[in-house]
Design an enzyme around this catalytic site. Structure first.
Site: not given
Ligand code: CA
Length: 673
Positions: A344, A373
């Protein structure tokens, strides 16, 4: 005024330097025994806290409430660590630690390295990990997902554990739990498979599960609460609300292992969503209570910086945070047989740490799948050139980044509900989708000036990129289409949806699907459903019955992708050599030839070329095509009809054509079919 400003600026600067200097003098502990080392005759606790002048270990008989049964003074040892040794069997006991820093006792907190906790993760628990193994765990192994298990052979399915089985029609016994996803033979009212069986039938290779480490936002003493779980508390402990008994540390571990074992037995690999970029708590987190400030980045004034928009951002570049992340992922792989990680807000982390993690994990599991990400949710004080952001993707080794270029190219910006994409009629997004088809690699036929976000290619190979149209964040694809094309009929919207998923499943890179999209899952227009409960989030298994045709199309596209290596090219060079875009003369129509002749050498390839056409416009288009082709029916069987010179492509239609030469030419080893 100016002098005062300068004085203030100097003060802020010097205190930041001060803070940094203070952290630099902290010794780095090199051992691999932080946390608890348990045997039936002794428990050794080791906690790192260089600024502490004293440290206490408190033992409890319960995971919450009551008073400490015993308080043990920890002894100062090497490299800033504190140790307590208890020479008896502590199995089942709970513990906390606290540090005396600047003459003040910290809060009692969990050991950051805790492997088990009681309810709500408030106290760590002493357990014997060996007793948490389900029957047959010693024989558990990660299934192969292709001949070579290459990253581009993966097809990822993103799923929230509770969403998967909480619906009444899931047919699962343990609804919303780890064990619910371990159940086989579950069916909906129409007798169609649900849960694990459904995922297996669909044909994806990796199930990416939203966070299942111990997170903060669900009260484990209650039932019916909901959260995605991007708010970590105990990184190395499974979340209690997914277990049948959150008060017992061993139960949540055993049940998670049962779920992973069931996936593996059914040919599926498991990717864990990890959130090392911030902690749910800031001042009161265990990290910050034990070593104030150290694990986090600071602004020049010394306050917590916040590139995550969650109140803090961790400092992966500091030795003990880097070590923590590395040891945490290693633990999940070794103890739980995890097959991959999704990081993340990976753009918060430094490249050096990410590559260290990748190198170390690939050594013990060469076919592990790593991606993240490549962005942040706010400004970070750490230099961007050193962070794992998308534009630095080529500097990452064995780690992919999500392509927001193709995501929003296909369906429109996630930041503007009304914005459309290629599949929903915005022809200006054509080049963005083409850039996604070539997996964000340099390609002579891409005009980068027309790509929505990136102005230059950023990937080093197709394995460097996650190709997707949607994920848990923002509007789900079916809702995004409804919100951005409100005038379209349901039939038109279905065509757009199918076009979007076809682009994802035929493009280069690593394809990624959000669970339920294969049968038009909706979150009823809820843009951010992280805490919106089952009524919004549950996967409604009746939709599979209702939209069975789309499900079958998606499954057949997955099958086609697995059968033809050219959809899974492995190098920038092969993408350039094998993909030729045709001049369709129409903006909003993409057609490209995918050369498959190379793969005939594997003797598994029956096609010599593939021609893929996407019509994103609202009109039928006649496209001139070279050569003779057979129509591939939705990724399934080849039709017998030959297509030559030109083909009519309906609005929002994806057409796949195959050039199939005489079998004999390519099947020296014998006939096929
Ligand atoms: Ca929890």
């Amino acid at each position: 005024m100016k002098q005062l400003w300068m004085l203030m600026a100097w003060f802020a600067f010097s205190s930041a330097v001060d803070a940094q200097y203070k952290f630099d003098v902290y010794p780095t502990y090199k051992g691999d025994d932080l946390g608890l080392t348990y045997t039936s005759t002794s428990s050794v606790f080791r906690i790192w806290s260089p600024p502490a002048s004293a440290m206490e270990l408190k033992l409890y008989t319960t995971g919450t409430g009551g008073v400490a049964k015993e308080t043990i003074q920890m002894q100062k040892r090497e490299s800033g660590t504190w140790v307590a040794v208890v020479n008896r069997d502590l199995k089942g006991m709970f513990y906390t630690v606290r540090a005396k820093i600047n003459d003040q006792w910290s809060n009692e907190v969990t050991d950051p390295y805790a492997k088990a906790t009681g309810i709500n993760g408030q106290r760590a628990q002493v357990i014997d990990l060996k007793e948490t193994n389900p029957v047959g765990w010693e024989n558990d192994h990660s299934p192969n997902f292709s001949d070579q298990n290459l990253p581009t052979d993966a097809i990822i399915y993103e799923l929230h554990i509770r969403d998967a089985t909480i619906d009444e029609e899931s047919g699962a016994q343990h609804k919303g739990k780890f064990l619910g996803l371990a159940e086989t033979g579950t069916k909906n009212k129409a007798g169609l498979s649900t849960g694990l069986d459904h995922i297996k039938e669909l044909g994806v290779t990796h199930v990416h599960l939203l966070p299942f480490y111990d997170y903060n936002s669900v009260d484990e003493t209650k039932t019916g609460q909901y959260n995605w779980g991007y708010d970590p508390v105990n990184y190395n402990v499974p979340e209690g609300s997914y277990s049948t008994d959150a008060s017992d540390g061993g139960t949540r571990i055993r049940e998670l292992k049962q779920m992973i074992q069931a996936f593996h037995q059914n040919g599926l690999r498991v990717v864990m969503d990890v959130v090392y970029n911030h902690t749910a708590l800031t001042e009161t987190s265990n990290f910050n209570q034990l070593v104030p400030g150290y694990y986090y980045r600071q602004k020049p004034d010394g306050s917590f910086s916040d590139a995550t928009a969650c109140g803090n951002e961790t400092a992966s570049e500091r030795a003990m945070m880097r070590k923590f992340m590395l040891e945490s992922v290693l633990y999940w792989v070794k103890e739980y047989h995890i097959d991959g990680f999704r990081f993340d807000l990976m753009g918060v982390h430094d490249i050096q740490t990410m590559n260290l993690i990748s190198d170390t994990l690939h050594k013990i599991k060469p076919d592990i799948l790593l991606y993240g990400e490549g962005w942040t949710a706010g400004a970070s004080p750490y230099p961007e050139e050193k962070r794992a952001v998308k534009k630095n993707a080529h500097l990452l080794k064995g780690i992919a980044v999500f392509s927001d270029d193709i995501r929003d190219g296909i369906k429109g910006s996630v930041f503007d509900i009304k914005d459309r994409g290629f599949a929903t009629g915005k022809t200006a997004n054509t080049e963005s989708v083409k850039f996604g088809i070539v997996a964000s690699l340099p390609h002579l036929q891409i005009d980068m000036s027309k790509v929505n976000y990136s102005k230059e290619p950023y990937a080093s190979s197709p394995a460097n990129v996650i190709t997707y149209a949607e994920c848990h964040d923002n509007n789900i694809l079916w809702d995004k289409i409804a919100l951005s094309v409100p005038d379209a009929s349901e039939e038109e919207r279905k065509k757009m949806h199918e076009l979007a998923l076809t682009i994802v499943l035929t493009s280069q890179g690593i394809p990624f699907l959000h669970a339920g999209s294969e049968f038009l899952r909706s979150k009823f227009g809820e843009e951010n459903s992280y805490n919106k409960g089952d009524s919004v989030n549950a996967i409604r298994w009746g939709l599979k019955t209702k939209n069975l045709a789309l499900y079958q199309t998606v499954a057949s596209l997955i099958k086609m992708r697995k059968e033809h290596g050219a959809f899974r090219l492995t190098s920038s060079r092969s993408v350039n050599n094998n993909i030729r875009f045709l001049d369709t003369q129409v903006e909003g129509v993409i057609a490209y030839k995918l050369d498959m002749s190379f793969f005939k050498e594997t003797k598994k390839e029956t096609w010599s070329n593939c021609l893929i056409i996407f019509n994103g416009t609202s009109q039928s288009q006649t496209i001139q095509i070279p050569g003779e082709w057979k129509l591939v029916n939705k990724g399934k069987a080849l039709s017998d009809k030959m297509v030559v010179k030109q083909i009519l492509v309906n609005p929002r239609e994806a057409i796949i054509l195959a050039e199939v030469p005489e079998q004999r030419q390519y099947y020296l080893g014998g006939s096929k079919e």
